[in-house]
Design a protein around this motif. Structure first.
Motif, short mmCIF file in Angstrom:
data_model
loop_
_atom_site.label_atom_id
_atom_site.label_comp_id
_atom_site.label_asym_id
_atom_site.label_seq_id
_atom_site.Cartn_x
_atom_site.Cartn_y
_atom_site.Cartn_z
N ALA A 111 7.22 60.66 30.13
CA ALA A 111 8.15 60.40 28.54
C ALA A 111 7.49 59.92 27.67
O ALA A 111 6.41 59.89 27.18
N VAL A 112 8.61 61.15 25.90
CA VAL A 112 7.16 60.26 25.24
C VAL A 112 7.90 59.92 24.29
O VAL A 112 9.46 59.50 24.34
N ALA A 113 7.51 58.53 23.34
CA ALA A 113 7.85 57.93 22.78
C ALA A 113 7.87 58.29 20.92
O ALA A 113 6.01 58.20 21.01
N GLU A 114 8.10 59.02 19.81
CA GLU A 114 7.23 59.54 18.94
C GLU A 114 8.16 58.44 17.50
O GLU A 114 8.84 57.92 17.66
N SER A 115 7.55 58.20 16.56
CA SER A 115 7.75 57.67 15.52
C SER A 115 7.34 58.52 14.77
O SER A 115 7.82 59.74 13.74
N LEU A 116 5.73 59.26 13.75
CA LEU A 116 5.58 59.93 12.65
C LEU A 116 5.84 61.17 13.19
O LEU A 116 6.23 62.01 12.39
N THR A 117 6.00 61.34 14.77
CA THR A 117 5.71 62.84 14.99
C THR A 117 7.48 63.60 15.05
O THR A 117 7.78 64.45 14.76
N GLY A 118 8.07 62.38 14.54
CA GLY A 118 9.43 63.05 14.86
C GLY A 118 10.76 63.82 15.85
O GLY A 118 11.42 64.76 15.48
N GLY A 119 9.51 63.52 16.80
CA GLY A 119 10.48 64.83 18.08
C GLY A 119 9.01 66.03 18.46
O GLY A 119 9.73 66.72 19.23
N LEU A 120 8.42 66.22 17.66
CA LEU A 120 7.18 67.82 17.19
C LEU A 120 6.58 67.68 19.11
O LEU A 120 6.25 68.67 19.61
N ILE A 121 6.57 66.41 19.67
CA ILE A 121 5.69 66.36 20.97
C ILE A 121 7.01 66.67 22.13
O ILE A 121 6.43 67.75 22.71
N GLY A 122 7.96 66.65 22.25
CA GLY A 122 8.58 67.08 22.85
C GLY A 122 9.32 68.57 22.43
O GLY A 122 9.38 68.89 24.00
N ALA A 123 9.25 68.76 21.58
CA ALA A 123 9.08 70.43 21.41
C ALA A 123 7.86 70.89 22.34
O ALA A 123 8.25 72.11 22.77
N ALA A 124 6.53 70.09 21.70
CA ALA A 124 6.04 71.07 22.04
C ALA A 124 6.16 71.52 23.95
O ALA A 124 5.70 72.45 24.83
N PHE A 125 5.89 69.90 24.47
CA PHE A 125 6.27 70.90 26.16
C PHE A 125 7.95 71.04 26.71
O PHE A 125 7.39 71.29 27.97
N THR A 126 9.07 70.81 25.46
CA THR A 126 9.91 71.12 26.44
C THR A 126 9.73 73.40 25.78
O THR A 126 10.36 73.80 25.89
N ALA A 145 2.70 49.49 23.60
CA ALA A 145 4.17 48.82 24.15
C ALA A 145 4.83 50.55 23.76
O ALA A 145 6.28 50.02 24.91
N MET A 146 5.03 50.45 23.56
CA MET A 146 5.48 52.18 23.43
C MET A 146 5.90 53.81 24.51
O MET A 146 6.91 53.42 24.81
N ALA A 147 4.81 53.14 24.82
CA ALA A 147 4.29 54.27 25.92
C ALA A 147 4.80 53.14 27.15
O ALA A 147 5.74 54.39 27.77
N GLU A 148 4.63 52.26 26.89
CA GLU A 148 5.60 51.07 28.49
C GLU A 148 6.50 52.11 28.53
O GLU A 148 7.61 52.26 30.03
N GLY A 149 7.12 51.55 27.55
CA GLY A 149 8.34 51.35 27.26
C GLY A 149 9.31 52.84 27.21
O GLY A 149 10.14 52.43 28.10
N VAL A 150 8.87 53.67 27.15
CA VAL A 150 9.55 54.86 27.38
C VAL A 150 9.62 55.05 28.70
O VAL A 150 10.54 56.01 28.62
N ALA A 151 8.36 55.08 29.66
CA ALA A 151 8.27 55.18 30.68
C ALA A 151 9.54 55.04 31.24
O ALA A 151 9.57 55.18 32.60
N ARG A 152 9.57 53.65 30.77
CA ARG A 152 10.19 52.81 31.35
C ARG A 152 11.56 53.24 31.96
O ARG A 152 12.42 53.61 32.55
N VAL A 153 12.79 53.23 30.22
CA VAL A 153 13.49 53.96 30.29
C VAL A 153 13.81 54.82 30.33
O VAL A 153 15.16 55.39 30.85
N CYS A 154 12.50 56.21 30.57
CA CYS A 154 13.57 57.27 31.13
C CYS A 154 12.19 57.66 32.53
O CYS A 154 12.99 58.70 33.18
N GLY A 155 12.53 56.66 33.40
CA GLY A 155 12.13 56.22 34.89
C GLY A 155 11.02 57.71 35.15
O GLY A 155 11.15 58.50 35.67
N ALA A 156 9.78 57.63 34.10
CA ALA A 156 9.08 58.56 34.10
C ALA A 156 7.42 57.68 34.38
O ALA A 156 7.35 56.62 34.78
#
Length: 167
Positions: free
Chosen positions: A23-38, A83-94
């Protein structure tokens, strides 16, 4: 440098082989990493989703970044990325969390220069890796380079842990 789509496809294949997810947590990229994966066919086998936590309070409220850390250091800091990386893994179950925070510009933020970016990976068992980046160019170039660097960081972690099985 390899095309980001090729690296993303390689990362997804590595994750699928070990029955792990990201799972990804993005700030400055605003969704570009998620878009790359999907953008890769079959990505749903390993990509869980993400959180675009552009605002600092969302880093705290959604991802669990400690408020005291954000107050003391601001949103652009290696511990915040971790902390963002840990949090998004937890929140998304990844199994893996991938996070980025930084300053794309055009102006510095909280005393941090344009182009300063932190990318972090949080993996199974609680291990994490943070990479500090100093990027140059336009706002868009910094954002695109951040995607490349973040995906490359995750690829490196996965390649280094070939024998690890998680899910």
């Amino acid at each position: 440098m390899a095309d980001v789509a090729d690296v993303v496809a390689e990362v997804l294949a590595l994750l699928v082989r070990r029955e792990a997810t990201v799972a990804v947590a993005e700030s400055l990229t605003g969704g570009l990493i998620g878009a790359a994966f999907t953008s890769v066919s079959g990505s749903s086998k390993a990509f869980r989703g993400g959180v675009i936590s552009y605002a600092t309070d969302l880093k705290r409220d959604l991802l669990g970044v400690p408020g005291a850390l954000l107050e003391r250091e601001g949103a652009v800091h290696p511990e915040v990325a971790a902390a963002m990386a840990e949090g998004v893994a937890r929140v998304c179950g990844a199994a893996y969390g991938l996070a980025v925070t930084g300053v794309a510009g055009p102006e510095p933020q909280d005393g941090k220069p344009v182009g300063l970016v932190y990318a972090a990976v949080h993996g199974p068992g609680g291990e994490f890796l943070v990479r500090e980046l100093t990027l140059e160019g336009s706002r868009e170039r910094i954002r695109v380079r951040t995607v490349h660097e973040a995906v490359d960081l995750l690829a490196g972690v996965l390649k280094a842990n070939k024998g690890e099985h998680s899910g």
